[in-house]
Enzyme design. Structure first.
Site, PDB file in Angstrom:
ATOM      1  CB  CYS A 198     -37.425   0.265  16.597  1.00 46.68           C
ATOM      2  SG  CYS A 198     -35.812   0.845  16.433  1.00 46.68           S
ATOM      3  CB  ALA A 199     -38.022   5.271  15.334  1.00 44.16           C
TER       4      ALA A 199
END
Length: 108
Positions: free
Chosen positions: A13-14
């Site tokens: 994820c980010a």
């Protein structure tokens, strides 16, 4: 000798934060199903290091980094999927685990 898990599932994820909750829910689901899986999350910026170290069976992308899908698919010889946005939002570890396991099965 270190016992390797039967399946290794990597989430990206980010920043690696939001997926850590999802990872613990997936681990609980795996234990309930008696699935021997190593499940871990990493930030997109560190994904390549983790891929080199851990050699996962599948790479699951958080919806916020879905734009990286093609990049990973062209470079990796493992399946790469985007986590369903609803399952991600609801932190539905069991559904995401099932998705990952089905993806691994299809690839083998």
């Amino acid at each position: 000798m270190i016992k390797m898990a039967e399946k290794t599932i990597m989430l990206v994820c980010a920043a690696g934060m939001s997926t850590s909750l999802l990872v613990s829910k997936m681990q609980k689901a795996a234990q309930a199903k008696n699935v021997d899986a190593e499940i871990f999350a990493t930030a997109a910026s560190d994904a390549d290091n983790e891929l080199d170290k851990r050699h996962p069976d599948v790479l699951m992308l958080g919806p916020q980094v879905r734009y990286m899908l093609k990049n990973f698919q062209t470079r990796l010889d493992i399946p790469v999927e985007v986590i369903n946005m609803q399952d991600y939002g609801m932190m539905n570890g069991e559904k995401v685990l099932n998705e990952a396991l089905q993806t691994i099965e299809k690839a083998n």
